[in-house]
Design a protein around this motif. Structure first.
Motif, PDB file in Angstrom:
ATOM      1  N   MET A   1       0.844  -1.169   0.000  1.00 18.73           N
ATOM      2  CA  MET A   1       0.000   0.000   0.000  1.00 18.73           C
ATOM      3  C   MET A   1       0.890   1.233   0.000  1.00 18.73           C
ATOM      4  O   MET A   1       2.032   1.192   0.413  1.00 18.73           O
ATOM      5  CB  MET A   1      -0.893  -0.029   1.234  1.00 18.73           C
ATOM      6  CG  MET A   1      -2.090   0.839   1.127  1.00 18.73           C
ATOM      7  SD  MET A   1      -3.337   0.149   2.220  1.00 18.73           S
ATOM      8  CE  MET A   1      -4.424   1.494   2.285  1.00 18.73           C
ATOM      9  N   ALA A   2       0.373   2.299  -0.426  1.00 18.42           N
ATOM     10  CA  ALA A   2       1.164   3.501  -0.612  1.00 18.42           C
ATOM     11  C   ALA A   2       1.540   4.176   0.692  1.00 18.42           C
ATOM     12  O   ALA A   2       2.450   4.976   0.722  1.00 18.42           O
ATOM     13  CB  ALA A   2       0.404   4.480  -1.497  1.00 18.42           C
ATOM     14  N   LYS A   3       0.870   3.874   1.780  1.00 17.37           N
ATOM     15  CA  LYS A   3       1.128   4.555   3.039  1.00 17.37           C
ATOM     16  C   LYS A   3       1.864   3.650   4.023  1.00 17.37           C
ATOM     17  O   LYS A   3       1.727   2.445   3.992  1.00 17.37           O
ATOM     18  CB  LYS A   3      -0.190   5.004   3.677  1.00 17.37           C
ATOM     19  CG  LYS A   3      -0.893   6.063   2.887  1.00 17.37           C
ATOM     20  CD  LYS A   3      -2.141   6.500   3.601  1.00 17.37           C
ATOM     21  CE  LYS A   3      -2.859   7.568   2.809  1.00 17.37           C
ATOM     22  NZ  LYS A   3      -4.088   7.996   3.421  1.00 17.37           N
ATOM     23  N   ALA A   4       2.613   4.287   4.913  1.00 18.19           N
ATOM     24  CA  ALA A   4       3.273   3.564   5.994  1.00 18.19           C
ATOM     25  C   ALA A   4       2.443   3.747   7.263  1.00 18.19           C
ATOM     26  O   ALA A   4       1.810   4.775   7.452  1.00 18.19           O
ATOM     27  CB  ALA A   4       4.677   4.100   6.201  1.00 18.19           C
ATOM     28  N   PHE A   5       2.459   2.738   8.107  1.00 15.73           N
ATOM     29  CA  PHE A   5       1.668   2.761   9.330  1.00 15.73           C
ATOM     30  C   PHE A   5       2.558   2.474  10.524  1.00 15.73           C
ATOM     31  O   PHE A   5       3.483   1.670  10.450  1.00 15.73           O
ATOM     32  CB  PHE A   5       0.539   1.724   9.262  1.00 15.73           C
ATOM     33  CG  PHE A   5      -0.498   2.059   8.238  1.00 15.73           C
ATOM     34  CD1 PHE A   5      -1.592   2.830   8.587  1.00 15.73           C
ATOM     35  CD2 PHE A   5      -0.374   1.630   6.940  1.00 15.73           C
ATOM     36  CE1 PHE A   5      -2.554   3.155   7.647  1.00 15.73           C
ATOM     37  CE2 PHE A   5      -1.321   1.961   5.993  1.00 15.73           C
ATOM     38  CZ  PHE A   5      -2.414   2.729   6.340  1.00 15.73           C
ATOM     39  N   SER A   6       2.261   3.137  11.625  1.00 20.58           N
ATOM     40  CA  SER A   6       2.969   2.926  12.886  1.00 20.58           C
ATOM     41  C   SER A   6       2.114   2.052  13.786  1.00 20.58           C
ATOM     42  O   SER A   6       0.902   2.217  13.848  1.00 20.58           O
ATOM     43  CB  SER A   6       3.224   4.255  13.590  1.00 20.58           C
ATOM     44  OG  SER A   6       4.043   5.088  12.816  1.00 20.58           O
ATOM     45  N   ILE A   7       2.767   1.153  14.493  1.00 24.29           N
ATOM     46  CA  ILE A   7       2.083   0.292  15.446  1.00 24.29           C
ATOM     47  C   ILE A   7       2.166   0.958  16.820  1.00 24.29           C
ATOM     48  O   ILE A   7       3.238   1.359  17.255  1.00 24.29           O
ATOM     49  CB  ILE A   7       2.737  -1.107  15.503  1.00 24.29           C
ATOM     50  CG1 ILE A   7       2.785  -1.741  14.109  1.00 24.29           C
ATOM     51  CG2 ILE A   7       2.018  -2.005  16.492  1.00 24.29           C
ATOM     52  CD1 ILE A   7       1.447  -1.993  13.468  1.00 24.29           C
ATOM     53  N   ILE A   8       1.023   1.076  17.480  1.00 27.69           N
ATOM     54  CA  ILE A   8       0.966   1.669  18.815  1.00 27.69           C
ATOM     55  C   ILE A   8       0.897   0.534  19.828  1.00 27.69           C
ATOM     56  O   ILE A   8       0.068  -0.372  19.703  1.00 27.69           O
ATOM     57  CB  ILE A   8      -0.255   2.589  18.963  1.00 27.69           C
ATOM     58  CG1 ILE A   8      -0.169   3.723  17.947  1.00 27.69           C
ATOM     59  CG2 ILE A   8      -0.347   3.131  20.384  1.00 27.69           C
ATOM     60  CD1 ILE A   8      -1.393   4.585  17.878  1.00 27.69           C
ATOM     61  N   LYS A   9       1.789   0.596  20.798  1.00 31.93           N
ATOM     62  CA  LYS A   9       1.848  -0.452  21.812  1.00 31.93           C
ATOM     63  C   LYS A   9       1.590   0.127  23.191  1.00 31.93           C
ATOM     64  O   LYS A   9       1.847   1.298  23.446  1.00 31.93           O
ATOM     65  CB  LYS A   9       3.215  -1.134  21.782  1.00 31.93           C
ATOM     66  CG  LYS A   9       3.444  -1.888  20.487  1.00 31.93           C
ATOM     67  CD  LYS A   9       4.666  -2.726  20.532  1.00 31.93           C
ATOM     68  CE  LYS A   9       4.787  -3.517  19.241  1.00 31.93           C
ATOM     69  NZ  LYS A   9       5.960  -4.367  19.266  1.00 31.93           N
ATOM     70  N   ARG A  10       1.086  -0.736  24.052  1.00 33.88           N
ATOM     71  CA  ARG A  10       0.821  -0.359  25.445  1.00 33.88           C
ATOM     72  C   ARG A  10       1.780  -1.148  26.324  1.00 33.88           C
ATOM     73  O   ARG A  10       1.855  -2.367  26.242  1.00 33.88           O
ATOM     74  CB  ARG A  10      -0.611  -0.689  25.808  1.00 33.88           C
ATOM     75  CG  ARG A  10      -1.006  -0.273  27.188  1.00 33.88           C
ATOM     76  CD  ARG A  10      -2.473  -0.529  27.370  1.00 33.88           C
ATOM     77  NE  ARG A  10      -2.881  -0.268  28.737  1.00 33.88           N
ATOM     78  CZ  ARG A  10      -4.091  -0.477  29.179  1.00 33.88           C
ATOM     79  NH1 ARG A  10      -5.021  -0.935  28.358  1.00 33.88           N
ATOM     80  NH2 ARG A  10      -4.394  -0.225  30.408  1.00 33.88           N
ATOM     81  N   GLU A  11       2.512  -0.422  27.150  1.00 33.75           N
ATOM     82  CA  GLU A  11       3.480  -1.053  28.035  1.00 33.75           C
ATOM     83  C   GLU A  11       2.972  -1.029  29.461  1.00 33.75           C
ATOM     84  O   GLU A  11       2.581   0.020  29.973  1.00 33.75           O
ATOM     85  CB  GLU A  11       4.817  -0.328  27.958  1.00 33.75           C
ATOM     86  CG  GLU A  11       5.885  -0.949  28.818  1.00 33.75           C
ATOM     87  CD  GLU A  11       7.214  -0.250  28.724  1.00 33.75           C
ATOM     88  OE1 GLU A  11       8.191  -0.816  29.228  1.00 33.75           O
ATOM     89  OE2 GLU A  11       7.281   0.868  28.169  1.00 33.75           O
ATOM     90  N   ASN A  12       2.983  -2.176  30.096  1.00 39.17           N
ATOM     91  CA  ASN A  12       2.646  -2.273  31.506  1.00 39.17           C
ATOM     92  C   ASN A  12       3.942  -2.030  32.269  1.00 39.17           C
ATOM     93  O   ASN A  12       4.888  -2.811  32.181  1.00 39.17           O
ATOM     94  CB  ASN A  12       2.076  -3.655  31.828  1.00 39.17           C
ATOM     95  CG  ASN A  12       1.605  -3.764  33.248  1.00 39.17           C
ATOM     96  OD1 ASN A  12       2.188  -3.196  34.159  1.00 39.17           O
ATOM     97  ND2 ASN A  12       0.528  -4.519  33.432  1.00 39.17           N
ATOM     98  N   LEU A  13       4.015  -0.941  32.998  1.00 40.32           N
ATOM     99  CA  LEU A  13       5.245  -0.550  33.668  1.00 40.32           C
ATOM    100  C   LEU A  13       5.589  -1.445  34.855  1.00 40.32           C
ATOM    101  O   LEU A  13       6.746  -1.503  35.267  1.00 40.32           O
ATOM    102  CB  LEU A  13       5.143   0.910  34.122  1.00 40.32           C
ATOM    103  CG  LEU A  13       4.946   1.919  32.985  1.00 40.32           C
ATOM    104  CD1 LEU A  13       4.664   3.297  33.549  1.00 40.32           C
ATOM    105  CD2 LEU A  13       6.139   1.933  32.065  1.00 40.32           C
TER     106      LEU A  13
END
Length: 139
Positions: A1-13
């Motif tokens: 696909m023409a666009k790049a995507f960022s993955i959002i992650k949740r970190e348990n501290l």
């Protein structure tokens, strides 16, 4: 696909566990900070203390092979609310290997990974460290 995507992650501290929560268009600098703050505001106060959001991998969206450039361009201009990610669990960290709009393409990719199956007593079993996860878009 023409666009790049960022993955959002949740970190348990507390535990150090890092898991995928969603995806968004590739953003930079202040836009990333605004998105992370917006997600943090949605958490209740007790979760805010022990969790944080961060951007991790940047991936291209994979579509069916052999599509014309015009069709890829048309699909890129639309917003899709869900995508399917092939994930690999390594200890407490989840890594995204592949991002696709179609679940069957993600399943084919996962099945093509040699480490995704375990051979035991002349039978193949699915490796639980490799799986397909549905991610929603975060705007």
């Amino acid at each position: 696909m023409a666009k790049a995507f960022s993955i959002i992650k949740r970190e348990n501290l507390v535990t150090g566990e890092l898991c995928c929560e969603g995806f968004t268009w590739k953003k930079e600098g202040d836009e990333e900070k605004e998105t992370v703050e917006k997600l943090a505001r949605k958490l209740n106060t007790s979760e805010r203390v022990i969790s944080r959001y961060c951007f991790d991998e940047v991936l291209g969206m994979h579509l069916l092979p052999g599509m014309s450039k015009e069709l890829v361009s048309e699909l890129s201009s639309h917003v899709f609310s869900y995508a399917y990610a092939v994930c690999k669990k390594e200890g407490k960290k989840e890594t995204v290997l592949y991002l696709s709009l179609f679940k069957d393409m993600a399943m084919r990719f996962k099945n093509g990974i040699p480490a995704a199956s375990i051979r035991f007593k002349d039978r193949d079993y699915a490796n639980p460290d490799y799986y397909v996860k549905e991610l929603r878009i975060i705007r």
